[in-house]
Enzyme design. Sequence first.
Site, PDB file in Angstrom:
ATOM      1  CB  CYS A 281     -38.132 119.303  80.835  1.00  0.00           C
ATOM      2  SG  CYS A 281     -38.822 119.588  79.212  1.00  0.00           S
TER       3      CYS A 281
ATOM      4  CD  GLU B 103     -45.846 115.931  79.489  1.00  0.00           C
ATOM      5  OE1 GLU B 103     -46.474 114.934  79.864  1.00  0.00           O
ATOM      6  OE2 GLU B 103     -45.195 115.978  78.447  1.00  0.00           O
TER       7      GLU B 103
ATOM      8  CB  CYS C 116     -44.387 118.194  68.102  1.00  0.00           C
ATOM      9  SG  CYS C 116     -44.638 118.812  69.774  1.00  0.00           S
TER      10      CYS C 116
ATOM     11  CB  CYS D 220     -44.029 120.915  64.809  1.00  0.00           C
ATOM     12  SG  CYS D 220     -43.469 122.623  65.060  1.00  0.00           S
TER      13      CYS D 220
ATOM     14  CB  CYS E  48     -47.788 123.969  71.035  1.00  0.00           C
ATOM     15  SG  CYS E  48     -46.636 125.053  70.138  1.00  0.00           S
TER      16      CYS E  48
HETATM   17  N1  SAH Z   1     -41.799 124.791  71.249  1.00  0.00           N
HETATM   18  C1  SAH Z   1     -40.427 124.794  71.550  1.00  0.00           C
HETATM   19  C2  SAH Z   1     -40.078 124.083  72.841  1.00  0.00           C
HETATM   20  C3  SAH Z   1     -40.812 122.813  73.183  1.00  0.00           C
HETATM   21  S1  SAH Z   1     -40.441 121.396  72.223  1.00  0.00           S
HETATM   22  C4  SAH Z   1     -39.624 124.238  70.402  1.00  0.00           C
HETATM   23  O1  SAH Z   1     -40.213 123.672  69.494  1.00  0.00           O
HETATM   24  O2  SAH Z   1     -38.410 124.403  70.410  1.00  0.00           O
HETATM   25  C5  SAH Z   1     -38.816 120.927  72.791  1.00  0.00           C
HETATM   26  C6  SAH Z   1     -38.007 120.195  71.752  1.00  0.00           C
HETATM   27  O3  SAH Z   1     -38.551 118.878  71.510  1.00  0.00           O
HETATM   28  C7  SAH Z   1     -37.971 120.913  70.402  1.00  0.00           C
HETATM   29  O4  SAH Z   1     -36.667 120.880  69.874  1.00  0.00           O
HETATM   30  C8  SAH Z   1     -38.922 120.066  69.602  1.00  0.00           C
HETATM   31  O5  SAH Z   1     -38.716 120.232  68.232  1.00  0.00           O
HETATM   32  C9  SAH Z   1     -38.606 118.673  70.116  1.00  0.00           C
HETATM   33  N2  SAH Z   1     -39.594 117.650  69.800  1.00  0.00           N
HETATM   34  C10 SAH Z   1     -40.934 117.775  69.703  1.00  0.00           C
HETATM   35  N3  SAH Z   1     -41.505 116.591  69.393  1.00  0.00           N
HETATM   36  C11 SAH Z   1     -40.495 115.694  69.293  1.00  0.00           C
HETATM   37  C12 SAH Z   1     -40.439 114.311  68.997  1.00  0.00           C
HETATM   38  N4  SAH Z   1     -41.545 113.613  68.721  1.00  0.00           N
HETATM   39  N5  SAH Z   1     -39.230 113.712  68.985  1.00  0.00           N
HETATM   40  C13 SAH Z   1     -38.112 114.415  69.258  1.00  0.00           C
HETATM   41  N6  SAH Z   1     -38.093 115.724  69.548  1.00  0.00           N
HETATM   42  C14 SAH Z   1     -39.273 116.369  69.559  1.00  0.00           C
HETATM   43 FE1  SF4 Z   2     -44.993 123.573  69.485  1.00  0.00          FE
HETATM   44 FE2  SF4 Z   2     -43.576 122.710  67.384  1.00  0.00          FE
HETATM   45 FE3  SF4 Z   2     -42.381 123.070  69.789  1.00  0.00          FE
HETATM   46 FE4  SF4 Z   2     -44.156 121.061  69.415  1.00  0.00          FE
HETATM   47  S1  SF4 Z   2     -42.162 121.324  68.426  1.00  0.00           S
HETATM   48  S2  SF4 Z   2     -44.055 122.433  71.174  1.00  0.00           S
HETATM   49  S3  SF4 Z   2     -45.639 122.043  68.004  1.00  0.00           S
HETATM   50  S4  SF4 Z   2     -43.303 124.652  68.449  1.00  0.00           S
END
Ligand code: SAH
Ligand code: SF4
Length: 357
Positions: A108, A95, A122, A119, A115
């Site tokens: 974005c 997306e 996420c 985490c 991934c």
């Molecule tokens: N993998 C990369 C980029 C994609 S995620 C990273 O982790 O930085 C983009 C941002 O969204 C990151 O800062 C991530 O930690 C955050 N993110 C992921 N899931 C989230 C959630 N449920 N609520 C708020 N931020 C979230």
């Molecule tokens: Fe991947 Fe973590 Fe970024 Fe989610 S927050 S996209 S699991 S690195």
Amino acid sequence: MRLAPRHLADLDPAGRRAWAQELGYPGMRAAQLATHYFGHLTADPAAMTDLPAGTRAELAATFLPPLLTPVAQQVADGGRTVKTLFHLHDGIAIETVTMAYPDRVTVCVSAQAGCGMGCPFCATGQLGLQRNLSAGEIVEQVRQAAALARDRDLGRLSNVVFMGMGEPLANYSAVARSLRAISEAPPAGLGISARNLTVSTCGLVNGIGRLAAEGLPVRLAVSLHAPDDELRDRLVPVNRRWPISQVLRAAHGYFAASGRRVSVEYALIRDINDQQWRASLLAERLTHYGTGWVHVNPIPLNPVAGSVWTASRPEAENAFVETLRRAGLTVTLRDTRGREIDGACGQLAAKEAKANG
Ligand code: SAH
Ligand code: SF4
């Protein structure tokens, strides 16, 4: 993992020319196709009237194969936020979200399908890694967003953030190639200033070093989410490989090499990482390198289905921000644009993947 078909945007201008010649076309066809694709944002052969009528369709099909098929679109914020679900050539879903603001239009993008970083807060992390995207698949998200912004009168697409699905620095070479194709002036690229591109990482220290050496003035965002290793080991499991001290040293090194202020992302999770002592510890660890090198972006957690974690209370959020500000740090609460259409955190594609089993 089936790779995407090769696309003009996978190669630099010299490589594009060599590819055309390899297939027996005049080398200039590559530049003509690039002008349509990067300059006019189109892959439609009917628009390519400068190309010989007999080979237009064949040229477009060969060099600009359709990489992303839009399958669903959701609109929010009075038409200013548009989220598109695409299928890749192998049916995998990703997306892309386009957001119009008074002073800029931001897309974005996803760097991977799913991934592998795991985490737990996420939605994308729950999917696991499906596959890396090619440079062409990344650039194509930006090209389609630029065309969408133009066609919907949202303004010119000005910014790209790698904050969709996936970890960009775990797909390093495709991401680096896409950054060049997005930022080079047309007809070589889309002409979006490298200063307006943001790469967000969970803290892959080797990748941060490589990006610094790239010499592109892109902005780096580091997803920290905790100031202590004990908690970060749980929230961002790759912390067990590269702990906070190493991540911050690499982030500061990126600032020193690029002159670009680094963003620190911090999803505020109620009673998990939003305590006062953690705000103070975060301030202390960041100001270890001074205050001018970093900008903190707290964002209220966007809760994922099946998790007990929720967003911080507004009072905790305010107190957290105040503590950082009192330490001299600049802080902007990140907006939650598009929350009613599941934000930009992989949730639409994640839902579809779950529905399909
Ligand atoms: N993998 C990369 C980029 C994609 S995620 C990273 O982790 O930085 C983009 C941002 O969204 C990151 O800062 C991530 O930690 C955050 N993110 C992921 N899931 C989230 C959630 N449920 N609520 C708020 N931020 C979230
Ligand atoms: Fe991947 Fe973590 Fe970024 Fe989610 S927050 S996209 S699991 S690195």
